[in-house]
Each structure stands twice: as structure tokens, then as C-alpha cells.
Design a protein around this motif. Sequence first.
Motif, PDB file in Angstrom:
ATOM      1  N   ASN A  46       0.800  -1.221   0.000  1.00  0.00           N
ATOM      2  CA  ASN A  46       0.000   0.000   0.000  1.00  0.00           C
ATOM      3  C   ASN A  46       0.838   1.279   0.000  1.00  0.00           C
ATOM      4  N   GLY A  47       2.151   1.153   0.052  1.00  0.00           N
ATOM      5  CA  GLY A  47       3.014   2.325   0.039  1.00  0.00           C
ATOM      6  C   GLY A  47       2.870   3.184   1.277  1.00  0.00           C
ATOM      7  N   CYS A  48       2.666   2.560   2.427  1.00  0.00           N
ATOM      8  CA  CYS A  48       2.453   3.302   3.670  1.00  0.00           C
ATOM      9  C   CYS A  48       3.749   3.363   4.474  1.00  0.00           C
ATOM     10  N   ALA A  49       4.521   4.416   4.252  1.00  0.00           N
ATOM     11  CA  ALA A  49       5.798   4.582   4.943  1.00  0.00           C
ATOM     12  C   ALA A  49       5.607   4.671   6.454  1.00  0.00           C
ATOM     13  N   TYR A  50       4.549   5.323   6.881  1.00  0.00           N
ATOM     14  CA  TYR A  50       4.261   5.475   8.308  1.00  0.00           C
ATOM     15  C   TYR A  50       4.173   4.099   8.978  1.00  0.00           C
ATOM     16  N   CYS A  51       3.361   3.219   8.427  1.00  0.00           N
ATOM     17  CA  CYS A  51       3.157   1.899   9.019  1.00  0.00           C
ATOM     18  C   CYS A  51       4.376   0.991   8.831  1.00  0.00           C
ATOM     19  N   ILE A  52       5.067   1.120   7.718  1.00  0.00           N
ATOM     20  CA  ILE A  52       6.282   0.324   7.524  1.00  0.00           C
ATOM     21  C   ILE A  52       7.274   0.631   8.630  1.00  0.00           C
ATOM     22  N   GLN A  53       7.475   1.898   8.924  1.00  0.00           N
ATOM     23  CA  GLN A  53       8.436   2.272   9.954  1.00  0.00           C
ATOM     24  C   GLN A  53       8.008   1.741  11.327  1.00  0.00           C
ATOM     25  N   VAL A 119      -7.495 -19.542  13.335  1.00  0.00           N
ATOM     26  CA  VAL A 119      -6.358 -18.637  13.122  1.00  0.00           C
ATOM     27  C   VAL A 119      -6.427 -18.008  11.731  1.00  0.00           C
ATOM     28  N   LEU A 120      -6.981 -18.719  10.755  1.00  0.00           N
ATOM     29  CA  LEU A 120      -7.197 -18.118   9.442  1.00  0.00           C
ATOM     30  C   LEU A 120      -8.138 -16.921   9.569  1.00  0.00           C
ATOM     31  N   ALA A 121      -9.211 -17.080  10.319  1.00  0.00           N
ATOM     32  CA  ALA A 121     -10.135 -15.953  10.537  1.00  0.00           C
ATOM     33  C   ALA A 121      -9.410 -14.784  11.189  1.00  0.00           C
ATOM     34  N   GLN A 122      -8.552 -15.081  12.148  1.00  0.00           N
ATOM     35  CA  GLN A 122      -7.782 -14.033  12.826  1.00  0.00           C
ATOM     36  C   GLN A 122      -6.790 -13.372  11.875  1.00  0.00           C
ATOM     37  N   ALA A 123      -6.157 -14.158  11.014  1.00  0.00           N
ATOM     38  CA  ALA A 123      -5.218 -13.603  10.036  1.00  0.00           C
ATOM     39  C   ALA A 123      -5.933 -12.671   9.064  1.00  0.00           C
ATOM     40  N   ILE A 124      -7.103 -13.080   8.603  1.00  0.00           N
ATOM     41  CA  ILE A 124      -7.865 -12.208   7.694  1.00  0.00           C
ATOM     42  C   ILE A 124      -8.222 -10.902   8.400  1.00  0.00           C
ATOM     43  N   MET A 125      -8.629 -10.966   9.649  1.00  0.00           N
ATOM     44  CA  MET A 125      -8.947  -9.738  10.390  1.00  0.00           C
ATOM     45  C   MET A 125      -7.705  -8.862  10.571  1.00  0.00           C
ATOM     46  N   GLN A 126      -6.536  -9.489  10.766  1.00  0.00           N
ATOM     47  CA  GLN A 126      -5.295  -8.719  10.885  1.00  0.00           C
ATOM     48  C   GLN A 126      -4.995  -7.998   9.573  1.00  0.00           C
ATOM     49  N   ILE A 127      -5.178  -8.693   8.469  1.00  0.00           N
ATOM     50  CA  ILE A 127      -4.932  -8.107   7.143  1.00  0.00           C
ATOM     51  C   ILE A 127      -5.903  -6.958   6.880  1.00  0.00           C
ATOM     52  N   VAL A 128      -7.165  -7.179   7.158  1.00  0.00           N
ATOM     53  CA  VAL A 128      -8.182  -6.147   6.941  1.00  0.00           C
ATOM     54  C   VAL A 128      -7.870  -4.905   7.779  1.00  0.00           C
ATOM     55  N   THR A 129      -7.466  -5.104   9.011  1.00  0.00           N
ATOM     56  CA  THR A 129      -7.206  -3.985   9.912  1.00  0.00           C
ATOM     57  C   THR A 129      -5.996  -3.176   9.480  1.00  0.00           C
ATOM     58  N   ILE A 130      -4.900  -3.831   9.118  1.00  0.00           N
ATOM     59  CA  ILE A 130      -3.721  -3.060   8.698  1.00  0.00           C
ATOM     60  C   ILE A 130      -4.019  -2.332   7.387  1.00  0.00           C
ATOM     61  N   ASN A 131      -4.823  -2.923   6.537  1.00  0.00           N
ATOM     62  CA  ASN A 131      -5.205  -2.222   5.307  1.00  0.00           C
ATOM     63  C   ASN A 131      -6.008  -0.960   5.620  1.00  0.00           C
ATOM     64  N   ALA A 132      -6.872  -1.022   6.623  1.00  0.00           N
ATOM     65  CA  ALA A 132      -7.615   0.174   7.033  1.00  0.00           C
ATOM     66  C   ALA A 132      -6.652   1.238   7.563  1.00  0.00           C
ATOM     67  N   TRP A 133      -5.724   0.833   8.440  1.00  0.00           N
ATOM     68  CA  TRP A 133      -4.736   1.792   8.958  1.00  0.00           C
ATOM     69  C   TRP A 133      -3.904   2.387   7.827  1.00  0.00           C
ATOM     70  N   ASN A 134      -3.487   1.568   6.866  1.00  0.00           N
ATOM     71  CA  ASN A 134      -2.702   2.067   5.728  1.00  0.00           C
ATOM     72  C   ASN A 134      -3.470   3.131   4.965  1.00  0.00           C
ATOM     73  N   ALA A 139      -3.897   8.405   3.080  1.00  0.00           N
ATOM     74  CA  ALA A 139      -4.845   9.442   2.672  1.00  0.00           C
ATOM     75  C   ALA A 139      -4.602  10.760   3.406  1.00  0.00           C
ATOM     76  N   THR A 140      -4.085  10.678   4.624  1.00  0.00           N
ATOM     77  CA  THR A 140      -3.898  11.891   5.418  1.00  0.00           C
ATOM     78  C   THR A 140      -2.430  12.312   5.544  1.00  0.00           C
ATOM     79  N   HIS A 141      -1.553  11.631   4.802  1.00  0.00           N
ATOM     80  CA  HIS A 141      -0.112  11.944   4.807  1.00  0.00           C
ATOM     81  C   HIS A 141       0.486  11.899   6.213  1.00  0.00           C
ATOM     82  N   MET A 142       0.162  10.864   6.951  1.00  0.00           N
ATOM     83  CA  MET A 142       0.733  10.719   8.283  1.00  0.00           C
ATOM     84  C   MET A 142       2.236  10.470   8.178  1.00  0.00           C
TER      85      MET A 142
END
Length: 145
Positions: A46-53, A119-134, A139-142
Amino acid sequence: MDKRISISQLEPDAYKSMFGLEKYLNNTNLEKSLKELIKIRASQINGCAYCIQIHTEEAMKHGETEQRIFALSAWKESPLFNDQERAVLQLTEKVTLIAEGGLPKECYDAALSTLGEQVLAQAIMQIVTINAWNRIAVATHMVHE
């Protein structure tokens, strides 16, 4: 980058809801190392430098090596990742890029066989959540300080 709005200041209840998801995710059976690999890989896509760091620092605090973090963007070509990690990384890529063809059966089946249903359900929720944060951060140039 131009300064943009701060959703955390303008809509604190939205952040409280996101932190509620984080609280749930902190108490799942998904291994901490897998959580951080998911967060870093989705953030790379997603090109999210904020979250990568943030998440590379967090991963290293919990024992992840620089070598594996450096290899993460090319995990398919790297011998540094085991079968479970490969299944999770493939799942992360497919769910992050869901509009490009959904979640193929082979990917889903590989993740299911290595993680199990819960754990698959938990992994999908982890993926969905980080995508929301990204999406919030990009979008807000954090910027991480």
C-alpha cells in the motif's frame, strides 16, 4: 508532503473503534511474528511509509531480523520464510489486492491447511485492519516521527 487533516483529532470515536480492533487482535492466537509480517507486507504493497516504519521497529523489538525484513518484499524468492509464513504472506497479498482477482482457492486452501479455521479468521482480520490503517495514513499523509 502537504499537511492534511488529522482523523484522530477530528473523529476520535473512529480511532477508538480502530483501537478496539487492535485490542481484539492483540489477544488472538496468531503468532506475533506473523502479525508483524502481515503488517509490514501489506504496508509495503500500500506504500504506507508510516506503518512500515512502525511495524519494522515493532518486529525487531520482538526478535525479527533485519535480513528477513529486507527480504520481505521478495519473499517468494527468499529461502528465509517457512511454509506457514509463505501461506500467510500470500494471503496478505491477495486480500490486500482483493480487487485484482479475489482470494484464489489455492491461496485460501494453503492458509487454511497451515493455520486452521480459527487462526485463518484471525489472520484475515489482521490483514483487513492493517489495510484500514494504511488507507488512513496514506490518505492523510501521516508521518512517523
